[in-house]
Design a protein around this motif. Structure first.
Motif, PDB file in Angstrom:
ATOM      1  N   TRP A   1     -14.207 -81.153  51.798  1.00  0.00           N
ATOM      2  CA  TRP A   1     -14.632 -81.764  53.055  1.00  0.00           C
ATOM      3  C   TRP A   1     -13.607 -81.615  54.173  1.00  0.00           C
ATOM      4  CZ3 TRP A   1     -16.991 -87.286  52.263  1.00  0.00           C
ATOM      5  CH2 TRP A   1     -18.141 -87.200  51.470  1.00  0.00           C
ATOM      6  N   ALA A   2     -12.442 -81.069  53.922  1.00  0.00           N
ATOM      7  CA  ALA A   2     -11.351 -81.104  54.908  1.00  0.00           C
ATOM      8  C   ALA A   2     -11.509 -80.080  56.029  1.00  0.00           C
ATOM      9  CB  ALA A   2     -10.007 -80.927  54.205  1.00  0.00           C
ATOM     10  N   THR A   3     -12.612 -79.428  56.106  1.00  0.00           N
ATOM     11  CA  THR A   3     -12.970 -78.461  57.156  1.00  0.00           C
ATOM     12  C   THR A   3     -11.788 -77.572  57.545  1.00  0.00           C
ATOM     13  OG1 THR A   3     -12.652 -80.072  58.955  1.00  0.00           O
ATOM     14  CG2 THR A   3     -14.861 -79.906  58.006  1.00  0.00           C
ATOM     15  N   ASN A   4     -11.306 -77.676  58.778  1.00  0.00           N
ATOM     16  CA  ASN A   4     -10.269 -76.751  59.260  1.00  0.00           C
ATOM     17  C   ASN A   4      -8.907 -76.970  58.603  1.00  0.00           C
ATOM     18  OD1 ASN A   4      -9.952 -79.219  60.602  1.00  0.00           O
ATOM     19  ND2 ASN A   4      -9.006 -78.257  62.376  1.00  0.00           N
TER      20      ASN A   4
ATOM     21  N   VAL B   1     -17.085 -76.767  52.089  1.00  0.00           N
ATOM     22  CA  VAL B   1     -18.423 -77.314  52.265  1.00  0.00           C
ATOM     23  C   VAL B   1     -18.710 -77.328  53.754  1.00  0.00           C
ATOM     24  CG1 VAL B   1     -19.838 -79.391  51.979  1.00  0.00           C
ATOM     25  CG2 VAL B   1     -18.186 -78.756  50.222  1.00  0.00           C
ATOM     26  N   ASP B   2     -19.869 -76.795  54.148  1.00  0.00           N
ATOM     27  CA  ASP B   2     -20.150 -76.836  55.584  1.00  0.00           C
ATOM     28  C   ASP B   2     -20.385 -78.278  56.022  1.00  0.00           C
ATOM     29  OD1 ASP B   2     -22.937 -77.569  55.486  1.00  0.00           O
ATOM     30  OD2 ASP B   2     -23.467 -75.480  55.136  1.00  0.00           O
TER      31      ASP B   2
ATOM     32  N   ALA C   1     -22.647 -79.848  57.738  1.00  0.00           N
ATOM     33  CA  ALA C   1     -23.974 -80.427  57.517  1.00  0.00           C
ATOM     34  C   ALA C   1     -24.138 -80.867  56.064  1.00  0.00           C
ATOM     35  CB  ALA C   1     -25.057 -79.434  57.902  1.00  0.00           C
ATOM     36  N   ALA C   2     -23.656 -80.053  55.136  1.00  0.00           N
ATOM     37  CA  ALA C   2     -23.749 -80.411  53.719  1.00  0.00           C
ATOM     38  C   ALA C   2     -22.858 -81.619  53.406  1.00  0.00           C
ATOM     39  CB  ALA C   2     -23.353 -79.222  52.852  1.00  0.00           C
ATOM     40  N   ALA C   3     -21.686 -81.675  54.024  1.00  0.00           N
ATOM     41  CA  ALA C   3     -20.786 -82.802  53.803  1.00  0.00           C
ATOM     42  C   ALA C   3     -21.389 -84.098  54.337  1.00  0.00           C
ATOM     43  CB  ALA C   3     -19.435 -82.531  54.455  1.00  0.00           C
ATOM     44  N   VAL C   4     -22.045 -84.026  55.481  1.00  0.00           N
ATOM     45  CA  VAL C   4     -22.706 -85.208  56.040  1.00  0.00           C
ATOM     46  C   VAL C   4     -23.835 -85.648  55.118  1.00  0.00           C
ATOM     47  CG1 VAL C   4     -24.125 -86.042  57.960  1.00  0.00           C
ATOM     48  CG2 VAL C   4     -22.044 -84.742  58.424  1.00  0.00           C
ATOM     49  N   ALA C   5     -24.579 -84.702  54.587  1.00  0.00           N
ATOM     50  CA  ALA C   5     -25.666 -85.031  53.658  1.00  0.00           C
ATOM     51  C   ALA C   5     -25.110 -85.697  52.401  1.00  0.00           C
ATOM     52  CB  ALA C   5     -26.454 -83.781  53.302  1.00  0.00           C
ATOM     53  N   ALA C   6     -24.005 -85.178  51.889  1.00  0.00           N
ATOM     54  CA  ALA C   6     -23.387 -85.767  50.701  1.00  0.00           C
ATOM     55  C   ALA C   6     -22.887 -87.169  50.996  1.00  0.00           C
ATOM     56  CB  ALA C   6     -22.230 -84.887  50.222  1.00  0.00           C
ATOM     57  N   ALA C   7     -22.308 -87.371  52.163  1.00  0.00           N
ATOM     58  CA  ALA C   7     -21.810 -88.695  52.541  1.00  0.00           C
ATOM     59  C   ALA C   7     -22.959 -89.687  52.672  1.00  0.00           C
ATOM     60  CB  ALA C   7     -21.020 -88.611  53.844  1.00  0.00           C
ATOM     61  N   ALA C   8     -24.103 -89.231  53.142  1.00  0.00           N
ATOM     62  CA  ALA C   8     -25.267 -90.110  53.268  1.00  0.00           C
ATOM     63  C   ALA C   8     -25.713 -90.596  51.893  1.00  0.00           C
ATOM     64  CB  ALA C   8     -26.408 -89.389  53.972  1.00  0.00           C
TER      65      ALA C   8
END
Length: 116
Positions: free
Chosen positions: A22-25, A61-62, A64-71
């Motif tokens: 999830w750490a993106t950049n 993880v892109d 959008a996918a990370a936001v979905a997982a967090a939801a």
């Protein structure tokens, strides 16, 4: 100075985000283990080793996918990407039901709201 405990929690969160991808950049690709080292008052030292439960290495993880997982996990967004405030109801959902201390959180909500 820095707030006691907050440094360790921030390190813990960052390492979990790294291992989840999830750490993106900031992502260190291919991580399977993470090491946390923190020094405190009076020479207190904490060293913690984190490992992915599935034994695999992380993958990016892109968002959008990370936001979905967090939801799914109940957060509703990816805290590694976006900072949000929280409500008393959200705090009550995650607080201990057996060992609550109202004094400890007496003015926390007001302090947090003042920062946003």
């Amino acid at each position: 100075g820095h707030p006691l405990g907050a440094t360790g929690i921030a390190q813990c969160a960052e390492l979990v985000w790294q291992l989840r991808g999830w750490a993106t950049n900031r992502l260190v690709e291919g991580a399977r283990l993470a090491l946390q080292h923190n020094l405190g008052l009076g020479g207190a030292v904490v060293v913690t080793v984190y490992e992915r439960a599935d034994g695999k290495t992380n993958t990016d993880v892109d968002v959008a996918a990370a936001v979905a997982a967090a939801a799914v996990e109940g957060v509703g967004y990816n805290p590694a990407v976006e900072a949000r405030g929280f409500t008393k109801e959200q705090v009550d959902r995650v607080r201990s039901r057996k060992a609550r201390n109202e004094w400890a959180l007496s003015d926390t909500e007001d302090r947090v709201r003042a920062r946003f």
